[in-house]
Design a protein around this motif. Structure first.
Motif, PDB file in Angstrom:
ATOM      1  N   LEU A 150       1.922   5.743  -8.815  1.00 52.30           N
ATOM      2  CA  LEU A 150       2.609   4.738  -9.630  1.00 52.30           C
ATOM      3  C   LEU A 150       2.688   3.396  -8.973  1.00 52.30           C
ATOM      4  CD1 LEU A 150       5.053   6.576 -11.501  1.00 52.30           C
ATOM      5  CD2 LEU A 150       3.494   5.602 -12.703  1.00 52.30           C
ATOM      6  N   ALA A 151       2.925   3.498  -7.434  1.00 51.13           N
ATOM      7  CA  ALA A 151       3.466   2.289  -6.630  1.00 51.13           C
ATOM      8  C   ALA A 151       2.122   1.503  -6.076  1.00 51.13           C
ATOM      9  CB  ALA A 151       4.269   2.819  -5.599  1.00 51.13           C
ATOM     10  N   LEU A 152       0.971   2.545  -5.993  1.00 49.41           N
ATOM     11  CA  LEU A 152      -0.263   2.143  -5.446  1.00 49.41           C
ATOM     12  C   LEU A 152      -1.313   2.774  -6.070  1.00 49.41           C
ATOM     13  CD1 LEU A 152      -0.615   0.155  -2.858  1.00 49.41           C
ATOM     14  CD2 LEU A 152      -1.305   2.255  -1.706  1.00 49.41           C
ATOM     15  N   PRO A 153      -1.762   2.337  -7.267  1.00 45.02           N
ATOM     16  CA  PRO A 153      -2.854   2.986  -7.988  1.00 45.02           C
ATOM     17  C   PRO A 153      -4.312   2.699  -7.490  1.00 45.02           C
ATOM     18  CG  PRO A 153      -2.169   1.175  -9.320  1.00 45.02           C
ATOM     19  CD  PRO A 153      -1.067   1.277  -8.017  1.00 45.02           C
ATOM     20  N   TYR A 154      -4.291   2.107  -6.460  1.00 42.21           N
ATOM     21  CA  TYR A 154      -5.546   1.746  -6.055  1.00 42.21           C
ATOM     22  C   TYR A 154      -6.433   2.629  -4.958  1.00 42.21           C
ATOM     23  CZ  TYR A 154      -2.922  -2.372  -7.331  1.00 42.21           C
ATOM     24  OH  TYR A 154      -2.116  -3.018  -8.069  1.00 42.21           O
ATOM     25  N   ILE A 155      -5.332   3.745  -4.477  1.00 49.38           N
ATOM     26  CA  ILE A 155      -5.910   4.745  -3.591  1.00 49.38           C
ATOM     27  C   ILE A 155      -5.756   5.873  -4.378  1.00 49.38           C
ATOM     28  CG2 ILE A 155      -5.208   5.872  -1.431  1.00 49.38           C
ATOM     29  CD1 ILE A 155      -4.374   3.216  -0.221  1.00 49.38           C
ATOM     30  N   LEU A 156      -6.587   6.874  -3.749  1.00 52.08           N
ATOM     31  CA  LEU A 156      -6.836   8.340  -4.548  1.00 52.08           C
ATOM     32  C   LEU A 156      -5.533   9.167  -3.879  1.00 52.08           C
ATOM     33  CD1 LEU A 156     -10.471   9.048  -4.655  1.00 52.08           C
ATOM     34  CD2 LEU A 156      -9.350   7.687  -6.099  1.00 52.08           C
ATOM     35  N   LEU A 178       2.817  -4.305  -0.375  1.00 50.52           N
ATOM     36  CA  LEU A 178       2.179  -5.096  -1.301  1.00 50.52           C
ATOM     37  C   LEU A 178       2.376  -6.653  -1.134  1.00 50.52           C
ATOM     38  CD1 LEU A 178       2.146  -2.811  -4.247  1.00 50.52           C
ATOM     39  CD2 LEU A 178       0.031  -3.498  -3.144  1.00 50.52           C
ATOM     40  N   ASP A 179       1.459  -7.459  -1.363  1.00 53.07           N
ATOM     41  CA  ASP A 179       1.645  -8.962  -1.338  1.00 53.07           C
ATOM     42  C   ASP A 179       2.177  -9.413  -2.548  1.00 53.07           C
ATOM     43  OD1 ASP A 179       1.577 -11.453  -0.486  1.00 53.07           O
ATOM     44  OD2 ASP A 179      -0.629 -11.785  -0.510  1.00 53.07           O
ATOM     45  N   SER A 182      -3.496  -7.405  -3.333  1.00 50.78           N
ATOM     46  CA  SER A 182      -3.656  -7.582  -1.986  1.00 50.78           C
ATOM     47  C   SER A 182      -2.263  -6.697  -1.114  1.00 50.78           C
ATOM     48  CB  SER A 182      -3.705  -9.003  -1.442  1.00 50.78           C
ATOM     49  OG  SER A 182      -4.688  -9.452  -2.106  1.00 50.78           O
ATOM     50  N   GLU A 183      -2.523  -6.680   0.022  1.00 53.81           N
ATOM     51  CA  GLU A 183      -1.273  -6.083   1.016  1.00 53.81           C
ATOM     52  C   GLU A 183      -1.305  -6.723   2.180  1.00 53.81           C
ATOM     53  OE1 GLU A 183      -1.788  -1.935   1.819  1.00 53.81           O
ATOM     54  OE2 GLU A 183      -4.095  -2.401   2.533  1.00 53.81           O
ATOM     55  N   VAL A 184      -0.149  -6.727   2.694  1.00 57.61           N
ATOM     56  CA  VAL A 184       0.092  -7.557   4.134  1.00 57.61           C
ATOM     57  C   VAL A 184       0.598  -6.793   5.180  1.00 57.61           C
ATOM     58  CG1 VAL A 184       1.213  -9.568   5.249  1.00 57.61           C
ATOM     59  CG2 VAL A 184       0.538  -9.817   2.918  1.00 57.61           C
ATOM     60  N   ARG A 185       0.066  -6.727   6.224  1.00 56.43           N
ATOM     61  CA  ARG A 185       0.632  -5.782   7.290  1.00 56.43           C
ATOM     62  C   ARG A 185       1.916  -6.385   7.872  1.00 56.43           C
ATOM     63  NH1 ARG A 185      -0.889  -0.739   9.580  1.00 56.43           N
ATOM     64  NH2 ARG A 185      -2.842  -1.135  10.668  1.00 56.43           N
ATOM     65  N   TYR A 186       3.023  -5.962   7.897  1.00 58.07           N
ATOM     66  CA  TYR A 186       4.338  -6.301   8.648  1.00 58.07           C
ATOM     67  C   TYR A 186       4.528  -5.533   9.841  1.00 58.07           C
ATOM     68  CZ  TYR A 186       5.878  -9.689   5.124  1.00 58.07           C
ATOM     69  OH  TYR A 186       5.828 -10.758   4.390  1.00 58.07           O
TER      70      TYR A 186
END
Length: 310
Positions: free
Chosen positions: A25-31, A119-120, A301-305
């Protein structure tokens, strides 16, 4: 309502399913599959100090964290924490409690630098900054509809190149390990990675439940793997994902990675997979161009913190 943080219960299928559900639900772009979650928990080396945490509110899992040391990096003291909360359960304190538990675990095991993907989106970035993290590199999630997208035509390999599947290396996958180690070390990243332990690679990567050896495509030159496109699949959902695409240094510039990935995508579509996912560092222009050629579109997109500890 009370939120508490605890370890994932690997022997409880309901708990593992809930963990996978929150992640999807939070990150549907990964299996995210229960089998993959359990595999990572069981087969990540002990020196990584790997933990899977859940945030629970009145018996319902609403947040998750995967926490570990970057044990394959030549730079010691780097800790990784990836926190995800159900989008419909935010602002209840789950994220903050997971961050605190993850940081406590990592610092107890010597971490002096903490890294997290976020997540960006304004709310997510603000959350990270409130907890003392600063932004660094970024990456894109990309998606390709295999049911409607027009893939580039299949191409015949050069005379010295043979297209094979990873399944063809079942008796001796070491050449694939060597190619993976070389390409991983060259991949753009803020955390260097050195794959040196073949036995660990067999456990973690070769035996990963999501690895599709038939769809993982290898371009071999004179019998040796020169480029590959590693495929992960989740049969019930019809989703396919590229885990890694790369070429050995001595064979770069010939288009072998593109050839392998195109072949893998065609095979995936023929096998009935409906959508393909991949990810790219935003500064990796050549790979972004290749994925655009395939028809992928950026969906998030996502950002590394990063947080440096005194």
């Amino acid at each position: 309502m009370t939120v508490n943080v605890r370890d994932l219960l690997p022997d409880d299928p309901t708990d593992v399913e809930a963990f996978a559900r929150v992640r999807h639900l939070a990150l549907p772009y990964i299996l995210w599959t229960p089998a993959a979650i359990l595999h990572n928990l069981a087969h990540t080396p002990a020196e990584a100090r790997f933990r899977s945490l859940v945030a629970e509110e009145d018996g319902e899992v609403i947040g998750t964290a995967q926490v570990h040391l970057a044990h394959e990096s030549p730079e010691p003291g780097q800790g990784m924490l990836n926190i995800y909360v159900r989008p419909d359960r935010v602002h209840r304190g789950a994220g903050t409690q997971l961050v605190r538990a993850a940081e406590r675990h990592l610092t107890e095991h010597g971490a002096t630098k903490l890294l997290a993907w976020v997540l960006d989106e304004p709310a997510n970035r603000a959350f990270a900054e409130r907890h003392g993290y600063r932004s660094s590199r970024s990456a894109h999630f990309l998606r390709l509809d295999l049911t409607t997208g027009a893939l580039p035509p299949l191409q015949s390999p050069p005379p010295d190149v043979e297209l094979r599947s990873a399944a063809d290396f079942a008796d001796d996958p070491r050449p694939l390990f060597e190619l993976d180690a070389e390409t991983t070390s060259d991949e753009p990243s803020d955390v260097g990675t050195e794959l040196t332990d073949y036995a660990a690679w067999i456990e973690q990567t070769w035996n990963h439940p999501s690895l599709d050896r038939e769809l993982t495509t290898v371009a071999s030159v004179d019998g040796r793997p020169a480029a590959f496109s590693i495929a992960y699949t989740d049969g019930p959902t019809g989703r396919y994902a590229t885990a890694m695409t790369g070429t050995a240094r001595t064979h770069r510039g010939r288009g072998l990675a593109k050839l392998a990935k195109n072949t893998s995508l065609h095979r995936a579509r023929a096998a009935g997979f409906r959508e393909a996912h991949t990810g790219n560092d935003t500064d990796n222009g050549p790979m972004l161009a290749i994925n655009k050629w395939f028809g992928y579109e950026i969906v998030a997109s996502e950002v590394r913190y990063v947080r440096e500890l005194g």
